[in-house]
Motif scaffolding. Structure first.
Motif, mmCIF file in Angstrom:
data_model
loop_
_atom_site.group_PDB
_atom_site.id
_atom_site.type_symbol
_atom_site.label_atom_id
_atom_site.label_comp_id
_atom_site.label_asym_id
_atom_site.label_seq_id
_atom_site.Cartn_x
_atom_site.Cartn_y
_atom_site.Cartn_z
ATOM 1 N N GLU A 78 0.926 -1.268 0.165
ATOM 2 C CA GLU A 78 0.005 0.121 0.114
ATOM 3 C C GLU A 78 0.848 1.082 0.044
ATOM 4 O O GLU A 78 2.155 1.159 0.142
ATOM 5 N N VAL A 83 -4.509 0.541 -0.313
ATOM 6 C CA VAL A 83 -4.121 -0.668 -1.030
ATOM 7 C C VAL A 83 -3.916 -0.699 -2.297
ATOM 8 O O VAL A 83 -3.271 -1.287 -2.835
ATOM 9 N N LYS A 112 -6.471 -5.832 -8.354
ATOM 10 C CA LYS A 112 -6.728 -5.202 -7.117
ATOM 11 C C LYS A 112 -8.134 -4.685 -6.930
ATOM 12 O O LYS A 112 -8.929 -4.766 -5.994
ATOM 13 N N SER A 154 -15.670 -5.696 0.449
ATOM 14 C CA SER A 154 -15.087 -4.455 -0.346
ATOM 15 C C SER A 154 -14.536 -4.636 -1.653
ATOM 16 O O SER A 154 -14.038 -5.862 -2.074
ATOM 17 N N GLU A 157 -10.373 -3.865 -0.564
ATOM 18 C CA GLU A 157 -9.510 -4.283 0.438
ATOM 19 C C GLU A 157 -9.115 -5.775 0.144
ATOM 20 O O GLU A 157 -9.953 -6.512 -0.267
ATOM 21 N N ASP A 158 -7.896 -6.161 0.983
ATOM 22 C CA ASP A 158 -7.741 -7.603 0.881
ATOM 23 C C ASP A 158 -7.325 -8.135 2.286
ATOM 24 O O ASP A 158 -7.492 -7.628 3.102
ATOM 25 N N PHE A 161 -9.883 -8.375 4.895
ATOM 26 C CA PHE A 161 -10.273 -7.134 5.715
ATOM 27 C C PHE A 161 -11.847 -6.986 5.608
ATOM 28 O O PHE A 161 -12.465 -7.023 4.462
ATOM 29 N N THR A 186 -14.918 0.931 5.157
ATOM 30 C CA THR A 186 -13.997 1.116 4.142
ATOM 31 C C THR A 186 -14.067 2.528 3.460
ATOM 32 O O THR A 186 -13.090 2.928 2.853
#
Length: 341
Positions: A78, A83, A112, A154, A157-158, A161, A186
């Motif tokens: 990030e 991120v 992503k 989300s 997010e990874d 999360f 988020t």
């Protein structure tokens, strides 16, 4: 093998110590992957400079000028706490004509963004769950084609999360509640996809043009309560006590035929190419009881900590941890970025 100068980019605060001595496993968790990579690179004879980065590119520029690395090992996930900005750091390295490990900027950006990547997968007729996106601040109306149960998460997010048992919803009221919760938590958009009941598989892929896949790995949910959905929640992935209590493990997928392993490998290579990935990645899949395989998401630059699923599956393919780290380095050196002409 020639000795190289390797700049290792890590998150600020995660610059690893020279030794694990005196640290508990829990204390080492935040920087264990960084330690494993740096220690292994040194063991391979390379000169290593780890550099902590948060919201400023100036230290990278200074290190490139002063240390003059042959390659930068990208462990930064990030930038400024965002991120999706990791691709911008890699883009900066390309502008500085600096070779780097892992995925290229386009592959990072596409993979992503879960919604964008799924649109590309659907275009290429790669099986992935039906989905919709609820932008932050917009009304929550479920399309009729999306049938319950649904998985809410989300779009960007990874590392699981915001994923919990409450992420699986069975009615419109629960859906609206969970989407609103993630919008607030988020600040971003939320993706809702059909929940695929079945086995959770992970497959490592390596390469730039010529690709190799590792044997499928599986998340074994052990003795979790029957009423719990078998999904990789934050607790399942990161809570050691929870893992031990329910005997949750990750190991080679058992009972897959050679034909299934081959089919899964071909599918993962198709995903890798469709998303313009390079370096190395991990594909997250679900396999239904009838044997149908769905691509859940593609993870560029996954965790390469020693003993984690990517390194373990590489070892099952006959690639030691030292060889894995060197291969990732070699792929970075051989990647043909646009500036090379």
């Amino acid at each position: 093998m020639s000795k190289l100068r390797v700049l290792v980019l890590v998150r600020e605060g995660n610059v690893p110590p020279d030794s694990l001595e005196g640290f508990t496993d829990k204390e080492a968790d935040p920087w264990k992957a960084e330690y494993d990579v740096c220690e292994t690179l040194r063991g391979l004879g390379h000169e290593v400079l780890p550099l902590g980065i948060f919201d400023d590119l100036a230290p990278i520029r200074a290190a490139l000028q002063e240390f003059q690395p042959n390659i930068t090992y990208m462990l930064l996930e990030e930038f400024y706490g965002v991120v999706t900005y990791d691709f911008a750091v890699i883009s900066y390295l390309e502008l500085m004509q600096q070779p780097y490990s892992g995925c290229n900027p386009r592959g990072l950006m596409l993979s992503k963004d879960k919604a964008l990547s799924k649109k590309l997968l659907m275009y290429h007729r790669i099986p992935t769950p039906r989905f919709t996106v609820f932008p932050n601040g917009r009304a929550i109306r479920r399309p009729k084609k999306l049938e319950f149960p649904l998985f809410v998460k989300s779009t960007i997010e990874d590392a699981s999360f915001g994923i919990a048992q409450a992420s699986i919803v069975h009615n419109d009221e629960a859906l609206a509640e969970r989407v609103a919760f993630l919008h607030e938590k988020t600040g971003g958009d939320v993706i809702v996809e059909q929940y695929i009941e079945g086995r959770e598989l992970y497959v490592g892929v390596m390469g730039n043009t010529r690709l190799v896949t590792f044997p499928a790995w599986e998340m074994d949910f052990g003795k979790m309560p029957d009423e719990s959905a078998r999904i990789a929640t934050s607790r399942v992935k990161w809570d050691r006590n929870y893992q031990e209590k329910h005997n949750i493990t990750c190991h080679a997928a058992e009972g897959l035929t050679d034909a299934q392993q081959k089919q899964i490998g071909k599918l993962c290579k198709r995903v890798y190419r469709a998303l313009h990935m390079s370096g190395y990645a991990r594909m997250d899949l679900r396999m239904t009881p009838s044997g149908d395989v769905y691509v859940i998401e593609a993870n560029a630059n996954p965790n390469i900590e020693y003993g984690e699923d990517f390194a373990e599956s590489a070892e099952a393919a006959g690639i030691s941890y030292e060889s894995l780290i060197q291969r990732i380095l070699n792929l970075g050196l051989s990647y043909r970025a646009a500036w090379m002409g």
